[in-house]
Design an enzyme around this catalytic site. Structure first.
Site, PDB file in Angstrom:
ATOM      1  N   GLY A 272       4.450   1.691  -1.566  1.00 31.56           N
ATOM      2  CA  GLY A 272       4.871   1.878  -2.880  1.00 31.56           C
ATOM      3  C   GLY A 272       3.683   2.612  -3.526  1.00 31.56           C
ATOM      4  N   ASP A 273       3.638   2.710  -4.920  1.00 33.41           N
ATOM      5  CA  ASP A 273       2.777   3.210  -5.653  1.00 33.41           C
ATOM      6  C   ASP A 273       2.143   2.292  -6.844  1.00 33.41           C
ATOM      7  OD1 ASP A 273       1.206   4.577  -7.412  1.00 33.41           O
ATOM      8  OD2 ASP A 273       2.713   6.200  -8.011  1.00 33.41           O
ATOM      9  N   PHE A 274       0.857   1.798  -6.829  1.00 30.85           N
ATOM     10  CA  PHE A 274       0.442   0.775  -7.527  1.00 30.85           C
ATOM     11  C   PHE A 274       0.385   1.329  -9.248  1.00 30.85           C
ATOM     12  CE2 PHE A 274      -3.744   0.843  -5.314  1.00 30.85           C
ATOM     13  CZ  PHE A 274      -4.367   1.966  -5.940  1.00 30.85           C
TER      14      PHE A 274
ATOM     15  N   HIS B 272     -12.830  -0.557  -7.569  1.00 29.80           N
ATOM     16  CA  HIS B 272     -13.879   0.609  -7.723  1.00 29.80           C
ATOM     17  C   HIS B 272     -13.646   2.154  -7.394  1.00 29.80           C
ATOM     18  CE1 HIS B 272     -15.415   0.422  -3.159  1.00 29.80           C
ATOM     19  NE2 HIS B 272     -14.158   0.610  -3.097  1.00 29.80           N
TER      20      HIS B 272
ATOM     21  N   ASP C  54       0.760  -1.233   0.019  1.00 29.38           N
ATOM     22  CA  ASP C  54      -0.115   0.159  -0.119  1.00 29.38           C
ATOM     23  C   ASP C  54       0.889   1.448  -0.135  1.00 29.38           C
ATOM     24  OD1 ASP C  54      -2.180   1.815   0.616  1.00 29.38           O
ATOM     25  OD2 ASP C  54      -3.249  -0.018   1.141  1.00 29.38           O
TER      26      ASP C  54
HETATM   27  N1  SAH Z   1      -7.864  -3.544   0.361  1.00 27.91           N
HETATM   28  C1  SAH Z   1      -8.305  -2.652   1.489  1.00 27.91           C
HETATM   29  C2  SAH Z   1      -8.238  -1.286   1.395  1.00 27.91           C
HETATM   30  C3  SAH Z   1      -9.306  -0.628   0.228  1.00 27.91           C
HETATM   31  S1  SAH Z   1      -9.178   1.157   0.169  1.00 27.91           S
HETATM   32  C4  SAH Z   1      -9.934  -3.016   2.034  1.00 27.91           C
HETATM   33  O1  SAH Z   1     -10.363  -3.869   1.304  1.00 27.91           O
HETATM   34  O2  SAH Z   1     -10.492  -2.412   2.824  1.00 27.91           O
HETATM   35  C5  SAH Z   1      -7.943   1.333  -1.147  1.00 27.91           C
HETATM   36  C6  SAH Z   1      -6.554   1.300  -0.599  1.00 27.91           C
HETATM   37  O3  SAH Z   1      -5.869   1.747  -2.067  1.00 27.91           O
HETATM   38  C7  SAH Z   1      -6.233   2.214   0.435  1.00 27.91           C
HETATM   39  O4  SAH Z   1      -5.772   1.520   1.424  1.00 27.91           O
HETATM   40  C8  SAH Z   1      -5.262   3.331  -0.287  1.00 27.91           C
HETATM   41  O5  SAH Z   1      -4.225   3.625   0.607  1.00 27.91           O
HETATM   42  C9  SAH Z   1      -4.705   2.314  -1.727  1.00 27.91           C
HETATM   43  N2  SAH Z   1      -4.193   3.238  -2.329  1.00 27.91           N
HETATM   44  C10 SAH Z   1      -4.610   4.262  -2.979  1.00 27.91           C
HETATM   45  N3  SAH Z   1      -3.810   4.799  -4.020  1.00 27.91           N
HETATM   46  C11 SAH Z   1      -2.485   3.929  -3.766  1.00 27.91           C
HETATM   47  C12 SAH Z   1      -1.454   3.926  -4.648  1.00 27.91           C
HETATM   48  N4  SAH Z   1      -1.282   4.958  -5.732  1.00 27.91           N
HETATM   49  N5  SAH Z   1      -0.465   2.823  -4.549  1.00 27.91           N
HETATM   50  C13 SAH Z   1      -0.878   2.060  -3.554  1.00 27.91           C
HETATM   51  N6  SAH Z   1      -2.060   2.014  -2.796  1.00 27.91           N
HETATM   52  C14 SAH Z   1      -3.007   2.903  -2.857  1.00 27.91           C
END
Ligand code: SAH
Length: 340
Positions: A230-232, A250, A204
């Site tokens: 990191g950054d996905f 979503h 995350d």
């Molecule tokens: N999978 C978890 C969280 C969902 S919320 C669940 O089911 O509850 C969406 C997640 O995406 C958040 O934790 C947010 O920090 C992460 N996120 C948003 N942008 C991101 C990015 N650029 N790189 C990595 N993670 C990211």
């Protein structure tokens, strides 16, 4: 409390009015969570005036709040003026497993944007960005106190669903599961607890991962789970047997989803599976929580909930073949896919 069955028999005008004022309940739950009213009832029922003193509220106004929420099954008036918690009310305490208190507090994140649903429906655009001048996650990065509420709320949300996902989908064949955008790791914890042989990689944003490490340590799962920040949109960790994207796609429009999916595809070995956990919108007008969550995605994120056909198309666009949609006991399904 008025039984749901009775309410369904009300004339359309009354039912319409009750639906229309749903925000009264939302705000009442928010105030309850903000004041810590449920926490003040942790030891059992108490007189409203005593609770009011503890949470610094006006005694008569607090009594009215408790009475109103007792009518929707949050509190129960055990004797005149004396209130206790129902099973739903218990979940508004901050210190219980699966606490939903933070979810009630997300009113502070969402309310301003929801005022502009009209703008979103006119334009198809994200009202949050219009109100705050930046996207949801960029905003959280600049406001750590809001990020803390959101991350905790996601933990409550996924705890309510995660056990059902871990129980329904068979993770046994995998060795390493990578949870991409895994938040504070609630789903990972559910999966690792069910499958003692599994290892996890939680991925995350760096600031979110910092909170996840502490939570995994508390559960004694830190030795089995590597945490990576990191950054996905740039890259995701390589080498897993299963890649989970839970309530991630979503949040984004199709173009952004394709970038995330292609990065997963690039990181995955040929034998690995992709598991997308989302509320897959069913055909027709049956009640389904995902249809309302879809509006939240429109207003706050510029994302959307999707049908199975839409997921199929999205996955194909990123080089995946959709294999199945596994329905769980709760609204989210597990969409299983493999790299082509
Ligand atoms: N999978 C978890 C969280 C969902 S919320 C669940 O089911 O509850 C969406 C997640 O995406 C958040 O934790 C947010 O920090 C992460 N996120 C948003 N942008 C991101 C990015 N650029 N790189 C990595 N993670 C990211």
């Amino acid at each position: 409390m008025v039984e749901q069955r009775e309410q369904d028999q009300f004339p359309p005008a009354l039912r319409l009015h009750q639906l229309g004022v749903g925000y009264w309940v939302s705000q009442a739950l928010y105030v309850t969570a903000k004041l810590g009213v449920a926490d003040a009832l942790a030891e059992g029922p108490r007189p409203a005036r005593e609770i009011a003193r503890d949470v610094d509220a006006h005694p008569d106004a607090l009594h009215r709040l408790l009475r109103a929420l007792a009518s929707v099954d949050i509190f129960t008036e055990v004797e005149p003026g004396c209130f206790g918690l129902t099973p739903m009310g218990e979940l508004l305490r901050g210190d219980v497993p699966g606490s939903m208190r933070a979810l009630a507090l997300t009113m502070e994140l969402d309310w301003a944007a929801w005022e502009h649903l009209l703008y979103s429906v006119h334009t198809g655009r994200n009202a949050f960005e219009r109100v705050h001048g930046e996207g949801f996650f960029a905003h959280l990065r600049r406001h750590p106190e809001k990020a803390a509420v959101f991350d905790e709320a996601m933990t409550g949300f996924v705890t309510a669903h995660g056990m059902a996902v871990a129980a329904t989908y068979d993770f046994a064949p995998f060795g390493t599961v990578v949870d991409v955008g895994g938040g504070h790791g609630a789903l990972m914890q559910a999966i690792l607890s069910q499958q003692p042989h599994l290892r996890g990689v939680l991925f995350d944003q760096p600031a979110v991962i910092a909170g996840a490490e502490a939570s995994l340590r508390r559960q004694g799962l830190d030795a089995r789970c590597q945490c990576i920040g990191g950054d996905f949109f740039s890259a995701v960790p390589s080498g897993g047997d299963a890649y989970v994207l839970g309530s991630v796609l979503h949040d984004w429009d199709d173009e952004a989803c394709l970038r995330i999916l292609r990065n997963c595809r690039d990181a995955m070995p040929a034998h690995a599976k992709l598991l997308v956990i989302e509320m897959v919108i069913p055909e027709g007008d049956a009640p389904f929580f995902g249809k309302l969550l879809d509006l939240q995605m429109l207003v706050s994120f510029g994302g959307r909930e999707r049908t199975a056909t839409e997921y199929n198309k999205l996955l194909a666009g990123a080089g995946f073949r959709m294999l199945s949609v596994v329905q769980t006991q709760v609204p989210p399904s597990v969409i299983e896919a493999e790299p082509i």
